[in-house]
Design a protein around this motif. Structure first.
Motif, PDB file in Angstrom:
ATOM      1  N   ASN A 125     -38.411  -6.250  45.057  1.00 51.24           N
ATOM      2  CA  ASN A 125     -39.475  -5.890  45.610  1.00 51.24           C
ATOM      3  C   ASN A 125     -40.280  -4.809  44.896  1.00 51.24           C
ATOM      4  O   ASN A 125     -41.579  -4.575  44.659  1.00 51.24           O
ATOM      5  N   GLY A 126     -39.307  -3.493  44.954  1.00 45.62           N
ATOM      6  CA  GLY A 126     -39.782  -2.379  44.030  1.00 45.62           C
ATOM      7  C   GLY A 126     -40.100  -2.566  42.765  1.00 45.62           C
ATOM      8  O   GLY A 126     -41.192  -2.168  42.493  1.00 45.62           O
ATOM      9  N   LEU A 127     -39.401  -3.509  42.076  1.00 44.71           N
ATOM     10  CA  LEU A 127     -39.733  -3.573  40.652  1.00 44.71           C
ATOM     11  C   LEU A 127     -41.161  -4.414  40.592  1.00 44.71           C
ATOM     12  O   LEU A 127     -42.074  -4.108  39.691  1.00 44.71           O
ATOM     13  N   SER A 128     -41.137  -5.550  41.295  1.00 43.39           N
ATOM     14  CA  SER A 128     -42.528  -6.242  41.335  1.00 43.39           C
ATOM     15  C   SER A 128     -43.516  -5.406  41.625  1.00 43.39           C
ATOM     16  O   SER A 128     -44.757  -5.656  41.017  1.00 43.39           O
ATOM     17  N   LYS A 129     -43.722  -4.277  42.602  1.00 45.46           N
ATOM     18  CA  LYS A 129     -44.647  -3.606  42.783  1.00 45.46           C
ATOM     19  C   LYS A 129     -45.192  -2.548  41.590  1.00 45.46           C
ATOM     20  O   LYS A 129     -46.176  -2.212  41.437  1.00 45.46           O
ATOM     21  N   THR A 130     -44.073  -2.098  40.663  1.00 45.43           N
ATOM     22  CA  THR A 130     -44.539  -1.411  39.557  1.00 45.43           C
ATOM     23  C   THR A 130     -45.285  -1.952  38.681  1.00 45.43           C
ATOM     24  O   THR A 130     -46.255  -1.654  37.999  1.00 45.43           O
ATOM     25  N   ALA A 131     -45.462  -3.543  38.615  1.00 47.81           N
ATOM     26  CA  ALA A 131     -46.168  -4.321  37.863  1.00 47.81           C
ATOM     27  C   ALA A 131     -47.714  -4.032  38.267  1.00 47.81           C
ATOM     28  O   ALA A 131     -48.726  -4.526  37.709  1.00 47.81           O
ATOM     29  N   ARG A 132     -47.957  -4.095  39.718  1.00 45.99           N
ATOM     30  CA  ARG A 132     -49.305  -4.116  40.326  1.00 45.99           C
ATOM     31  C   ARG A 132     -49.843  -2.520  40.230  1.00 45.99           C
ATOM     32  O   ARG A 132     -51.055  -2.269  40.550  1.00 45.99           O
ATOM     33  N   LEU A 133     -49.051  -1.680  39.538  1.00 48.95           N
ATOM     34  CA  LEU A 133     -49.464  -0.089  39.687  1.00 48.95           C
ATOM     35  C   LEU A 133     -50.700  -0.208  38.594  1.00 48.95           C
ATOM     36  O   LEU A 133     -51.622   0.686  38.926  1.00 48.95           O
ATOM     37  N   GLU A 134     -50.756  -0.988  37.581  1.00 53.04           N
ATOM     38  CA  GLU A 134     -51.541  -0.976  36.704  1.00 53.04           C
ATOM     39  C   GLU A 134     -52.978  -1.112  36.843  1.00 53.04           C
ATOM     40  O   GLU A 134     -54.063  -0.726  36.519  1.00 53.04           O
ATOM     41  N   GLY A 135     -53.098  -2.132  37.928  1.00 54.62           N
ATOM     42  CA  GLY A 135     -54.374  -2.292  38.513  1.00 54.62           C
ATOM     43  C   GLY A 135     -54.978  -1.447  39.696  1.00 54.62           C
ATOM     44  O   GLY A 135     -55.995  -1.647  40.174  1.00 54.62           O
ATOM     45  N   ALA A 136     -54.272  -0.272  39.775  1.00 56.00           N
ATOM     46  CA  ALA A 136     -54.710   0.549  40.729  1.00 56.00           C
ATOM     47  C   ALA A 136     -54.990  -0.115  42.286  1.00 56.00           C
ATOM     48  O   ALA A 136     -56.069   0.228  42.823  1.00 56.00           O
ATOM     49  N   MET A 137     -54.111  -0.708  42.719  1.00 51.87           N
ATOM     50  CA  MET A 137     -54.197  -1.410  44.017  1.00 51.87           C
ATOM     51  C   MET A 137     -53.699  -0.591  45.219  1.00 51.87           C
ATOM     52  O   MET A 137     -53.999  -1.062  46.118  1.00 51.87           O
ATOM     53  N   SER A 191     -24.743   3.122  41.788  1.00 56.00           N
ATOM     54  CA  SER A 191     -26.120   3.640  42.149  1.00 56.00           C
ATOM     55  C   SER A 191     -27.122   2.824  41.127  1.00 56.00           C
ATOM     56  O   SER A 191     -26.609   2.390  39.866  1.00 56.00           O
ATOM     57  N   THR A 192     -28.519   2.829  41.272  1.00 59.03           N
ATOM     58  CA  THR A 192     -29.141   2.172  40.707  1.00 59.03           C
ATOM     59  C   THR A 192     -30.162   2.672  39.918  1.00 59.03           C
ATOM     60  O   THR A 192     -31.241   3.409  40.473  1.00 59.03           O
ATOM     61  N   GLY A 193     -30.107   2.693  38.705  1.00 57.18           N
ATOM     62  CA  GLY A 193     -31.154   3.193  37.537  1.00 57.18           C
ATOM     63  C   GLY A 193     -32.382   2.492  37.773  1.00 57.18           C
ATOM     64  O   GLY A 193     -33.545   3.106  37.533  1.00 57.18           O
ATOM     65  N   LEU A 194     -32.352   1.183  38.431  1.00 54.42           N
ATOM     66  CA  LEU A 194     -33.457   0.783  38.640  1.00 54.42           C
ATOM     67  C   LEU A 194     -34.338   1.250  39.783  1.00 54.42           C
ATOM     68  O   LEU A 194     -35.781   1.331  39.456  1.00 54.42           O
ATOM     69  N   GLY A 195     -33.693   1.471  40.675  1.00 51.65           N
ATOM     70  CA  GLY A 195     -34.341   2.166  41.921  1.00 51.65           C
ATOM     71  C   GLY A 195     -35.079   3.300  41.602  1.00 51.65           C
ATOM     72  O   GLY A 195     -36.005   3.776  41.930  1.00 51.65           O
ATOM     73  N   LEU A 196     -34.327   4.187  40.583  1.00 48.29           N
ATOM     74  CA  LEU A 196     -34.746   5.666  40.209  1.00 48.29           C
ATOM     75  C   LEU A 196     -36.063   5.391  39.370  1.00 48.29           C
ATOM     76  O   LEU A 196     -36.861   5.958  39.340  1.00 48.29           O
ATOM     77  N   PHE A 197     -36.011   4.134  38.409  1.00 49.03           N
ATOM     78  CA  PHE A 197     -36.956   4.105  37.499  1.00 49.03           C
ATOM     79  C   PHE A 197     -38.411   3.910  38.359  1.00 49.03           C
ATOM     80  O   PHE A 197     -39.581   4.163  38.136  1.00 49.03           O
ATOM     81  N   VAL A 198     -38.201   3.083  39.388  1.00 46.59           N
ATOM     82  CA  VAL A 198     -39.487   2.514  40.374  1.00 46.59           C
ATOM     83  C   VAL A 198     -39.753   3.913  40.879  1.00 46.59           C
ATOM     84  O   VAL A 198     -40.951   4.005  41.039  1.00 46.59           O
ATOM     85  N   ALA A 199     -38.854   4.560  41.471  1.00 48.85           N
ATOM     86  CA  ALA A 199     -39.285   5.658  42.249  1.00 48.85           C
ATOM     87  C   ALA A 199     -40.011   6.615  41.232  1.00 48.85           C
ATOM     88  O   ALA A 199     -41.030   7.416  41.703  1.00 48.85           O
ATOM     89  N   ALA A 200     -39.665   6.771  40.028  1.00 52.48           N
ATOM     90  CA  ALA A 200     -40.097   7.784  39.063  1.00 52.48           C
ATOM     91  C   ALA A 200     -41.692   7.244  38.956  1.00 52.48           C
ATOM     92  O   ALA A 200     -42.655   7.989  38.870  1.00 52.48           O
ATOM     93  N   LYS A 201     -41.870   6.011  38.460  1.00 51.66           N
ATOM     94  CA  LYS A 201     -43.060   5.455  38.248  1.00 51.66           C
ATOM     95  C   LYS A 201     -44.175   5.667  39.167  1.00 51.66           C
ATOM     96  O   LYS A 201     -45.204   6.011  39.155  1.00 51.66           O
ATOM     97  N   PHE A 202     -43.676   5.281  40.651  1.00 47.65           N
ATOM     98  CA  PHE A 202     -44.505   5.493  41.775  1.00 47.65           C
ATOM     99  C   PHE A 202     -45.046   6.801  42.093  1.00 47.65           C
ATOM    100  O   PHE A 202     -45.962   7.095  42.540  1.00 47.65           O
TER     101      PHE A 202
END
Lengths: 119, 235
Positions: free
Chosen positions: B63-75, B191-202
């Motif tokens: 879910n976190g990963l799919s949300k990062t894709a929506r950041l581009e559209g400033a939703m 631990s998840t680098g993916l979770g950290l990547f999502v946290a950094a993007k958000f």
């Protein structure tokens, strides 16, 4: 009964594998490479079921250290990892690993069979 | 960088994501194999709970990963949010997992702390950071700590664990890549680098950032910085 020391940082995975082996082997588990040598002293395993991706010291460093001790010749190392397809099986066998198993495919029956064959 | 190198670099996040999602899937497979052979109702219930908690953990990652894709559209509209309430909600949701892992989480604040952000994004950040700490925290007396620091202009959210320490050079390399690609944490395979990547993007989307520091006594602190809300004085 032969003894298996499971080395895996995923506690639930290690416990589950341990339960599937308990009817044929004595089983103990540790979560880090650093904990292996004290556990070997205490538990005296015949097999080490080793994950490749571990916390702390990595498994390759650990393997190199392990094979440098001649008194551990009798302990057979079976690598069981979800990265089994990404590593060169021949390289691991060459440094003394007895078998390489893929976590994504292995069944409890096949694991028992492998260990029994290596006895 | 040659063409092949560029291609590998582009694919790196995908490879890390695939690898990180493999671990819970392997666990789910193993637990289901065990479940099929088990007849003791108590053990069956325990395995079922582990399957549920592992599935939920994987879903949070996806879910976190799919949300990062929506950041581009400033939703995501940014507004004042009470961050300690978000943290309490996250900890409540993670309680079954922390209990099953024998871990405790503590929030250290007596007052409301506000930041300008998006409730869902802050929630996902905290979920990722606390989950990450849960998977690498050494079980013991010390709980994972969530603290807040308000500098007037910014609010810092600090998540402190007592897991494996990582080498300074590796920490430096991790810090420089947090926001550019999912990077597995050295010495912390669970631990998840993916979770950290999502946290950094958000965090970046909310005009903030994510950083990490290590402690000599062991463990790491992940620090999320967000713009503080001036509405603090009204509450």
């Amino acid at each position: 009964m032969k003894r298996v020391l499971i080395v895996d940082d995923d506690k639930w995975f290690a416990e589950s594998v341990g339960k599937s082996l308990k009817h044929k082997f004595r089983v103990a588990t540790v979560g880090t490479a650093e904990a292996v040598f004290p556990a070997i002293e205490k538990f005296k395993p015949d097999f080490l079921l080793l994950d490749l991706v571990l916390g702390g010291k990595n498994a390759v460093t650990f393997l190199n250290e392990f094979i440098s001790y001649d008194d551990l010749d009798g302990v057979k190392i079976v690598v069981m990892s979800s990265a089994a397809k990404d590593v060169l099986r021949e390289d691991l066998l060459q440094i003394g690993v007895a078998e390489v198993l893929d976590k994504t495919e292995i069944t409890p029956e096949a694991l028992c069979q492998t260990l029994e064959t290596l006895k | 960088m040659d063409e092949r190198g560029k291609k590998v670099f582009e694919l790196a996040p995908l490879i890390v994501a695939a690898h990180e999602l493999k671990a819970p899937l392997v666990l789910l497979r193993q637990l289901s194999l065990q479940l099929a052979r088990e007849s003791d109702p108590e053990v069956v219930a325990e395995i079922a709970q582990r399957i549920r908690l592992t599935s939920e953990r994987s879903l949070r990652l996806v879910n976190g990963l799919s949300k990062t894709a929506r950041l581009e559209g400033a939703m995501f509209k940014l507004e004042p949010i009470v961050v300690n309430n978000v943290a309490h909600e996250v900890i409540t949701e993670l309680e079954p997992l922390s209990t099953a892992l024998g871990q405790k989480i503590e929030i250290k604040t007596r007052q409301n702390v506000l930041a300008i952000g998006h409730f869902d994004l802050v929630r996902t950040i905290l979920m990722g950071l606390i989950d990450n700490s849960l998977m690498s925290h050494k079980t013991g007396d010390k709980p994972i700590e969530v603290r807040f620091r308000n500098s007037g202009e910014n609010l810092q959210i600090l998540v402190r664990d007592f897991g494996e320490i990582i080498e300074a050079s590796r920490l430096k390399s991790l810090s420089s890549r947090l926001n550019s690609a999912p990077t597995p944490l050295p010495s912390r395979p669970n631990s998840t680098g993916l979770g950290l990547f999502v946290a950094a993007k958000f965090s970046e989307y909310m005009n903030g950032g994510l950083s990490v520091t290590r402690h000599r006594q062991g463990g790491l602190t992940f620090k999320v910085t967000l713009p503080a809300s001036r509405q603090l004085s009204l509450i």
